[in-house]
Design an enzyme around this catalytic site. Sequence first.
Site, PDB file in Angstrom:
ATOM      1  N   ASP A  13      30.088  38.705  38.460  1.00 38.06           N
ATOM      2  CA  ASP A  13      31.595  38.179  38.593  1.00 38.06           C
ATOM      3  C   ASP A  13      32.153  37.665  37.178  1.00 38.06           C
ATOM      4  OD1 ASP A  13      31.262  38.075  41.511  1.00 38.06           O
ATOM      5  OD2 ASP A  13      30.100  36.303  41.167  1.00 38.06           O
ATOM      6  N   LYS A  16      34.188  42.337  35.210  1.00 32.87           N
ATOM      7  CA  LYS A  16      34.086  43.774  34.796  1.00 32.87           C
ATOM      8  C   LYS A  16      35.153  44.511  35.343  1.00 32.87           C
ATOM      9  CE  LYS A  16      29.949  43.760  36.929  1.00 32.87           C
ATOM     10  NZ  LYS A  16      29.672  42.496  36.937  1.00 32.87           N
ATOM     11  N   ASN A  38      27.969  45.472  48.306  1.00 32.13           N
ATOM     12  CA  ASN A  38      27.921  43.821  47.907  1.00 32.13           C
ATOM     13  C   ASN A  38      28.456  43.319  47.047  1.00 32.13           C
ATOM     14  OD1 ASN A  38      25.917  45.330  46.588  1.00 32.13           O
ATOM     15  ND2 ASN A  38      24.508  43.383  46.603  1.00 32.13           N
ATOM     16  N   GLY A  40      32.135  43.792  44.430  1.00 34.80           N
ATOM     17  CA  GLY A  40      33.275  44.282  44.209  1.00 34.80           C
ATOM     18  C   GLY A  40      34.194  43.772  43.110  1.00 34.80           C
ATOM     19  N   HIS A  41      35.135  44.474  42.893  1.00 39.57           N
ATOM     20  CA  HIS A  41      36.004  43.877  42.008  1.00 39.57           C
ATOM     21  C   HIS A  41      37.683  44.202  42.248  1.00 39.57           C
ATOM     22  CE1 HIS A  41      34.183  47.699  40.152  1.00 39.57           C
ATOM     23  NE2 HIS A  41      35.405  48.074  40.207  1.00 39.57           N
ATOM     24  N   THR A  42      38.357  43.665  41.611  1.00 41.83           N
ATOM     25  CA  THR A  42      39.944  43.767  41.831  1.00 41.83           C
ATOM     26  C   THR A  42      40.579  44.521  40.602  1.00 41.83           C
ATOM     27  OG1 THR A  42      39.861  42.032  43.362  1.00 41.83           O
ATOM     28  CG2 THR A  42      42.057  42.921  42.646  1.00 41.83           C
ATOM     29  N   GLN A 224      27.311  43.621  39.657  1.00 37.91           N
ATOM     30  CA  GLN A 224      26.667  42.379  39.576  1.00 37.91           C
ATOM     31  C   GLN A 224      26.257  42.077  38.015  1.00 37.91           C
ATOM     32  OE1 GLN A 224      24.275  44.447  42.109  1.00 37.91           O
ATOM     33  NE2 GLN A 224      24.305  43.005  43.767  1.00 37.91           N
ATOM     34  N   VAL A 300      34.306  40.398  47.295  1.00 38.84           N
ATOM     35  CA  VAL A 300      33.940  40.941  48.827  1.00 38.84           C
ATOM     36  C   VAL A 300      33.656  40.162  49.860  1.00 38.84           C
ATOM     37  CG1 VAL A 300      31.816  42.041  49.629  1.00 38.84           C
ATOM     38  CG2 VAL A 300      32.704  43.092  47.544  1.00 38.84           C
ATOM     39  N   GLY A 302      34.302  36.468  49.516  1.00 34.13           N
ATOM     40  CA  GLY A 302      35.260  35.231  49.473  1.00 34.13           C
ATOM     41  C   GLY A 302      34.341  34.215  49.209  1.00 34.13           C
ATOM     42  N   ASP A 333      41.093  32.278  28.447  1.00 39.54           N
ATOM     43  CA  ASP A 333      42.307  31.492  28.796  1.00 39.54           C
ATOM     44  C   ASP A 333      42.202  30.391  30.080  1.00 39.54           C
ATOM     45  OD1 ASP A 333      42.200  33.878  30.333  1.00 39.54           O
ATOM     46  OD2 ASP A 333      43.629  32.807  31.541  1.00 39.54           O
ATOM     47  N   SER A 413      39.217  39.446  26.535  1.00 43.01           N
ATOM     48  CA  SER A 413      40.268  39.476  27.437  1.00 43.01           C
ATOM     49  C   SER A 413      40.762  38.073  27.647  1.00 43.01           C
ATOM     50  CB  SER A 413      39.663  39.602  28.769  1.00 43.01           C
ATOM     51  OG  SER A 413      40.514  39.726  29.976  1.00 43.01           O
ATOM     52  N   SER A 415      43.633  37.552  30.102  1.00 40.27           N
ATOM     53  CA  SER A 415      44.266  36.952  31.304  1.00 40.27           C
ATOM     54  C   SER A 415      43.819  38.284  32.072  1.00 40.27           C
ATOM     55  CB  SER A 415      45.861  37.277  31.060  1.00 40.27           C
ATOM     56  OG  SER A 415      46.320  38.523  31.205  1.00 40.27           O
TER      57      SER A 415
END
Length: 430
Positions: A13, A16, A38, A40-42, A224, A300, A302, A333, A413, A415
């Site tokens: 988390d 990535k 198991n 995930g990423h957005t 992961q 993934v 929540g 940030d 990074s 934002s």
Amino acid sequence: MANVVVVGSQWGDEGKGKVVDWLSERADVVVRFQGGHNAGHTLVVDNQTYKLSLLPSGIVRPGKLSVIGNGVVIDPWALAEEIGRLNEQGVSITADNLRIADNATLILPLHRELDAFREEAAGTAQIGTTKRGIGPAYEDKVGRRAIRVCDLAESDSLADKIERLLVHHNALRRGLGHPEVDAAALEAELRAVAPKIQPYACSVWSLLDGERRRGRRILYEGAQGTLLDIDHGTYPYVTSSNTVAAQAATGSGTGPGGLGYVLGITKAYTTRVGGGPFPTEDLGDDGNRLGERGREFGTVTGRKRRCGWFDAVLVRQAIRTGGIDGIALTKLDVLDGFDELKICTEYRLDGARTDHLPASRDAQASVEPVYETFEGWAESTEGARSWADLPAQAVKYVRRIEELIGAPVALLSTSPRREDTILVHDPFQD
């Protein structure tokens, strides 16, 4: 041009998704090499949001080849659903831009069920699995009884392979008080899903060898984080695969010499999901504030993430076990507006100081963080795209992290937007 391996340097988390997407624009091939659905990423591309679990990040970019390596365990139904969802969002997925290792292991419904049965039976001793069947699938892989992608094309022997698998699983299910799996029903399910997966299957190791020999830039995308590694993580509160950079070689069929630069994605504070040790966890107002500002909920599952201060001990350990050359520091940030910040520089264990996290579970649960305290900054770092845009105290914070972990910041990074990135060193130019 160097190939690049991206791994998480904490408990996952770390952000990535954005960094891999940023790098995938510069890559020709993007490879997943371990884990399953198991993690995930957005991704946000041109104001369109994509949620990925199994598919490599390159899939949303035209002209990129996405590859799922043999080190990944694949739920064919989840993969088919993910492909369908992206198709609905306008992403074209064919055998021209997605290939799957024919020797990758499949996650079956019985794996998901066994995962849940075990967690329920464990009671308070649960380890926090996502119940998606990842662990049981890896167990069958090393137990030499797994059903693999290539088996879907061998209809004459599929029934025999299922029977061999069920000798093991039905015994477990009887012992846990659950009904046995019907072999014919499972075979019918696999035959039904096979046409949705088989067109993408190939010898990935050979494909990648050819791409590398042609000078194509390859991005190896880990899931992961290092601290969830089955060998080097906070065992038993870990995942069921190796998450360190070396797995990019094994999990894709690439020789170690072909990997190149290793980039460790590192959050400017620390989070983890589920049970297990967390030396710098903050259960007070600061921890809650980090979680709220960082929107710390799993893509993934929540599930709410536990939050705490930056742990330089753990990141330094991840850099050494993972061969990380530089880090991408994310979510700086989120720290805007804190009057005071903390960095863990070492631990105290049984009255003595130590510079690493021990392997023992009891010792891991007993370590106490030793902190350095930093003055925070009131100005916003959100959207900064150069060092000159950052407050002086933020720069000091970043520089101190570099000193403590023994690795430079290659990317910063500021934002969730991909353009809000400060490039210090381009990993592909190493």
